[in-house]
Scaffold this active site. Structure first.
Site, PDB file in Angstrom:
ATOM      1  N   LYS A 140       0.841  -1.198   0.000  1.00 54.73           N
ATOM      2  CA  LYS A 140       0.000   0.000   0.000  1.00 54.73           C
ATOM      3  C   LYS A 140       0.878   1.251   0.000  1.00 54.73           C
ATOM      4  CE  LYS A 140      -4.375  -0.892   2.340  1.00 54.73           C
ATOM      5  NZ  LYS A 140      -5.123  -0.604   3.573  1.00 54.73           N
TER       6      LYS A 140
HETATM    7  O1  G3P Z   1      -8.805   0.089   4.633  1.00 54.66           O
HETATM    8  C1  G3P Z   1      -9.100   1.408   4.997  1.00 54.66           C
HETATM    9  C2  G3P Z   1      -9.894   1.422   6.227  1.00 54.66           C
HETATM   10  O2  G3P Z   1      -9.332   0.604   7.202  1.00 54.66           O
HETATM   11  C3  G3P Z   1     -10.120   2.812   6.783  1.00 54.66           C
HETATM   12  O3  G3P Z   1     -11.315   2.726   7.423  1.00 54.66           O
HETATM   13  O4  G3P Z   1     -13.049   3.253   9.011  1.00 54.66           O
HETATM   14  O5  G3P Z   1     -10.782   4.299   9.271  1.00 54.66           O
HETATM   15  O6  G3P Z   1     -12.304   4.999   7.424  1.00 54.66           O
HETATM   16  P1  G3P Z   1     -11.892   3.894   8.322  1.00 54.66           P
END
Ligand code: G3P
Length: 249
Positions: A94
């Site tokens: 990533k």
């Molecule tokens: O893979 C990206 C994800 O983990 C981010 O999620 O919930 O922090 O927006 P969030």
């Protein structure tokens, strides 16, 4: 009960850093890949990045697993990406769309794709950002772009047209797949499928609710009423006694 999942073409990748649940998800036929990020790893209490990654890769060697670089300097990100990618043939690295100085990672993306490193450009929020890296991914044998649909929705913007446009653009780039990242609810899987998004990530809380897809709403309503009733009973609530102490004088 209608089986929604059997008609869904969007692949589901489990997003998390809890080894126990990664093992569980590896046995779940609905899960075809894995993603994580430094925030999820910190939250899960991971203290040795490489050991954690190698543990995951000793369990999963036939599905893509994304691990993120952790530098803010593009040369160092490149060094990390080459190292991370050497940990397994199913490893995807990533790369954040910019560093913290808001400098775009497009040159790094090109160098890594040219070197044969499979990358997942992460933390993408706009089509404009995607268009800055996409031309630099032309040499990739396989690659991913993660648009953070849930965070876009958190900002009060409907992510659906953005995801639909991204899918349309990627139809000219068959080796690059779009990931609907940061979903907020099970319904996002249906939405991702509607716009033909290639992949959606799902955290544990969403994966646990997959069995609700297609549930009859009157049955769901009854379960909800039972939940209120059972919780009130378990808490021992009583409307008619000891009320005096709550009266505001
Ligand atoms: O893979 C990206 C994800 O983990 C981010 O999620 O919930 O922090 O927006 P969030």
């Amino acid at each position: 009960m209608k089986n929604f999942l059997q008609d869904i073409k969007t692949k589901i990748f489990a997003d998390g850093a809890d080894l126990k649940s990664i093992i569980e998800m590896n046995n779940n036929p609905l899960i075809s890949g894995f993603t994580t990020n430094p925030t999820l790893m910190r939250k899960a209490g991971v203290n040795n990045y490489k050991n954690f990654a190698l543990d995951v890769l000793s369990l999963i060697n036939d599905k893509p697993v994304s691990f993120e670089v952790i530098s803010d300097d593009f040369d160092e990100m490149e060094r990390q990406a080459l190292e991370i990618s050497s940990w397994g043939k199913n490893v995807i690295v990533k790369i954040p769309i910019t560093n913290t100085k808001k400098e775009i990672s497009s040159s790094l993306v090109k160098r890594l794709c040219d070197a044969g490193v499979k990358i997942n450009v992460t933390a993408v929020f706009t089509i404009e950002q995607m268009m800055k890296v996409l031309p630099n991914m032309s040499s990739a044998e396989a690659g991913y772009i993660s648009i953070f649909a849930g965070r876009i929705a958190d900002a009060g913007i409907d992510p659906l047209p953005i995801m639909a446009e991204a899918v349309e653009i990627l139809s000219d780039h068959p080796k690059i797949e779009l990931i609907w990242a940061s979903p907020r609810e099970v319904y996002n899987i249906i939405q991702a499928d509607q716009v033909k998004c290639h992949i959606i990530t799902a955290t544990d809380d969403i994966l646990k609710k997959l069995n609700l897809l297609g549930k009859d709403l009157s049955e769901f309503s009854l379960d909800t009423v039972k939940m209120f009733f059972n919780d009130a009973a378990a808490a021992g609530f009583n409307i008619f006694t000891d009320t005096e102490k709550y009266v505001v004088k």
